[in-house]
Design a protein around this motif. Structure first.
Motif, mmCIF file in Angstrom:
data_model
loop_
_atom_site.group_PDB
_atom_site.id
_atom_site.type_symbol
_atom_site.label_atom_id
_atom_site.label_comp_id
_atom_site.label_asym_id
_atom_site.label_seq_id
_atom_site.Cartn_x
_atom_site.Cartn_y
_atom_site.Cartn_z
ATOM 1 N N THR A 67 0.864 -1.199 0.114
ATOM 2 C CA THR A 67 -0.006 0.155 0.078
ATOM 3 C C THR A 67 0.929 1.346 -0.153
ATOM 4 O O THR A 67 1.747 1.102 0.324
ATOM 5 N N ASP A 68 0.442 2.431 -0.292
ATOM 6 C CA ASP A 68 1.166 3.567 -0.113
ATOM 7 C C ASP A 68 0.898 4.020 1.080
ATOM 8 O O ASP A 68 -0.190 4.493 1.770
ATOM 9 N N LEU A 69 2.265 3.942 2.046
ATOM 10 C CA LEU A 69 2.150 4.331 3.221
ATOM 11 C C LEU A 69 1.890 5.702 3.471
ATOM 12 O O LEU A 69 1.314 6.184 4.480
ATOM 13 N N THR A 70 2.270 6.734 2.606
ATOM 14 C CA THR A 70 2.098 8.233 3.007
ATOM 15 C C THR A 70 0.626 8.403 2.786
ATOM 16 O O THR A 70 -0.004 9.097 3.640
ATOM 17 N N ALA A 71 -0.205 7.701 1.780
ATOM 18 C CA ALA A 71 -1.651 7.895 1.575
ATOM 19 C C ALA A 71 -2.262 7.456 2.850
ATOM 20 O O ALA A 71 -3.204 7.903 3.255
ATOM 21 N N LEU A 72 -1.594 6.099 3.333
ATOM 22 C CA LEU A 72 -2.330 5.357 4.592
ATOM 23 C C LEU A 72 -2.146 6.473 5.761
ATOM 24 O O LEU A 72 -3.056 6.625 6.343
ATOM 25 N N ASN A 104 -15.494 -1.001 20.702
ATOM 26 C CA ASN A 104 -16.175 -0.309 19.853
ATOM 27 C C ASN A 104 -15.459 0.761 19.135
ATOM 28 O O ASN A 104 -15.434 1.231 18.006
ATOM 29 N N LEU A 105 -14.032 1.166 19.827
ATOM 30 C CA LEU A 105 -13.098 2.255 18.968
ATOM 31 C C LEU A 105 -12.615 1.537 18.019
ATOM 32 O O LEU A 105 -12.191 2.003 16.778
ATOM 33 N N ALA A 106 -12.159 0.149 18.135
ATOM 34 C CA ALA A 106 -11.646 -0.677 16.920
ATOM 35 C C ALA A 106 -12.501 -0.753 15.929
ATOM 36 O O ALA A 106 -12.140 -0.559 14.783
ATOM 37 N N LYS A 107 -13.771 -1.036 16.216
ATOM 38 C CA LYS A 107 -14.909 -1.148 14.962
ATOM 39 C C LYS A 107 -15.124 0.086 14.286
ATOM 40 O O LYS A 107 -15.384 0.160 13.202
ATOM 41 N N LEU A 108 -15.112 1.236 14.883
ATOM 42 C CA LEU A 108 -15.535 2.513 14.331
ATOM 43 C C LEU A 108 -14.316 3.110 13.672
ATOM 44 O O LEU A 108 -14.281 3.423 12.548
ATOM 45 N N THR A 109 -12.992 2.584 14.060
ATOM 46 C CA THR A 109 -11.871 2.728 12.989
ATOM 47 C C THR A 109 -11.741 1.930 11.980
ATOM 48 O O THR A 109 -11.615 2.672 10.797
ATOM 49 N N TRP A 110 -12.496 0.896 11.944
ATOM 50 C CA TRP A 110 -12.417 0.090 10.517
ATOM 51 C C TRP A 110 -13.618 0.763 9.826
ATOM 52 O O TRP A 110 -13.268 0.792 8.693
ATOM 53 N N ASP A 111 -14.449 0.794 10.375
ATOM 54 C CA ASP A 111 -15.733 1.629 9.587
ATOM 55 C C ASP A 111 -15.321 2.936 9.013
ATOM 56 O O ASP A 111 -15.772 3.290 7.588
ATOM 57 N N LEU A 112 -14.421 3.867 9.352
ATOM 58 C CA LEU A 112 -14.010 4.937 8.831
ATOM 59 C C LEU A 112 -12.882 4.814 7.999
ATOM 60 O O LEU A 112 -12.909 5.602 7.026
ATOM 61 N N LEU A 113 -12.138 3.602 7.962
ATOM 62 C CA LEU A 113 -11.128 3.634 7.096
ATOM 63 C C LEU A 113 -11.423 2.472 5.909
ATOM 64 O O LEU A 113 -10.676 2.644 4.734
ATOM 65 N N VAL A 114 -11.992 1.401 6.035
ATOM 66 C CA VAL A 114 -12.355 0.439 5.193
ATOM 67 C C VAL A 114 -12.536 0.649 3.741
ATOM 68 O O VAL A 114 -11.815 0.122 2.775
ATOM 69 N N LYS A 115 -13.273 1.587 3.499
ATOM 70 C CA LYS A 115 -13.636 1.936 2.091
ATOM 71 C C LYS A 115 -12.627 2.933 1.329
ATOM 72 O O LYS A 115 -12.702 3.141 0.202
ATOM 73 N N GLN A 116 -11.626 3.235 2.013
ATOM 74 C CA GLN A 116 -10.593 4.405 1.628
ATOM 75 C C GLN A 116 -9.266 3.918 1.548
ATOM 76 O O GLN A 116 -8.374 4.538 1.276
ATOM 77 N N ILE A 117 -9.068 2.656 1.870
ATOM 78 C CA ILE A 117 -7.662 2.112 2.031
ATOM 79 C C ILE A 117 -6.954 2.430 0.670
ATOM 80 O O ILE A 117 -7.467 1.948 -0.493
ATOM 81 N N PRO A 118 -5.515 2.837 0.839
ATOM 82 C CA PRO A 118 -5.205 3.370 -0.757
ATOM 83 C C PRO A 118 -4.216 2.051 -1.003
ATOM 84 O O PRO A 118 -3.050 1.841 -0.859
#
Length: 142
Positions: A67-72, A104-118
């Motif tokens: 993955t692009d680490l800078t974008a991540l 719940n923080l782990a799940k919310l973080t997943w939800d915030l990131l999953v569709k945007q992973i570079p």
């Protein structure tokens, strides 16, 4: 999963300082005290969390990376750290109806990131709250 199929995974760790208390109106006060102990309502306290984001996939032959680490890094800063660092989870609308637990923080973080992973795909979120407590979440892919 990716490693078994000839791919690789990379985990980036981020630091996050935030406060919380773990109230819930869904259970009696006696049960709040039993389940949450010192984290119960009116006992706001902070942690220095470590947020580990694991992305898996095929190794790009040109970059040699999954993955692009800078974008991540930018994505995690904008979607998670800017939202929660140096704040109380209890003040965030996402925690208005659920307790701000590590799970719940782990799940919310997943939800915030999953569709945007570079590049690659999100494999796991791990939240370390204390040396004794960490929480892992693996959710569904979009």
């Amino acid at each position: 999963e990716w490693i078994a199929r000839g791919g690789a995974a990379v985990t980036r760790r981020y630091h996050l300082s935030a406060a919380h208390c773990l109230p819930t109106d869904h259970i009696p006060e006696r049960d709040n005290q039993q389940f949450y102990g010192r984290c119960q309502p009116s006992k706001l306290h902070g942690h220095n969390y470590i947020l580990a984001v694991t992305v898996g996939g095929r190794i790009d032959p040109d970059t040699g990376m999954v993955t692009d680490l800078t974008a991540l890094d930018r994505l995690v800063r904008e979607a998670v750290l800017a939202r929660f660092d140096s704040r109380s989870f209890n003040d965030d609308p996402a925690f208005a109806t659920i307790a701000p637990t590590g799970e719940n923080l782990a799940k919310l973080t997943w939800d915030l990131l999953v569709k945007q992973i570079p590049g690659g795909r999100l494999e796991r979120i791990e939240v370390t709250e204390t040396p004794e407590s960490s929480y892992k979440y693996i959710g569904a892919q979009p």
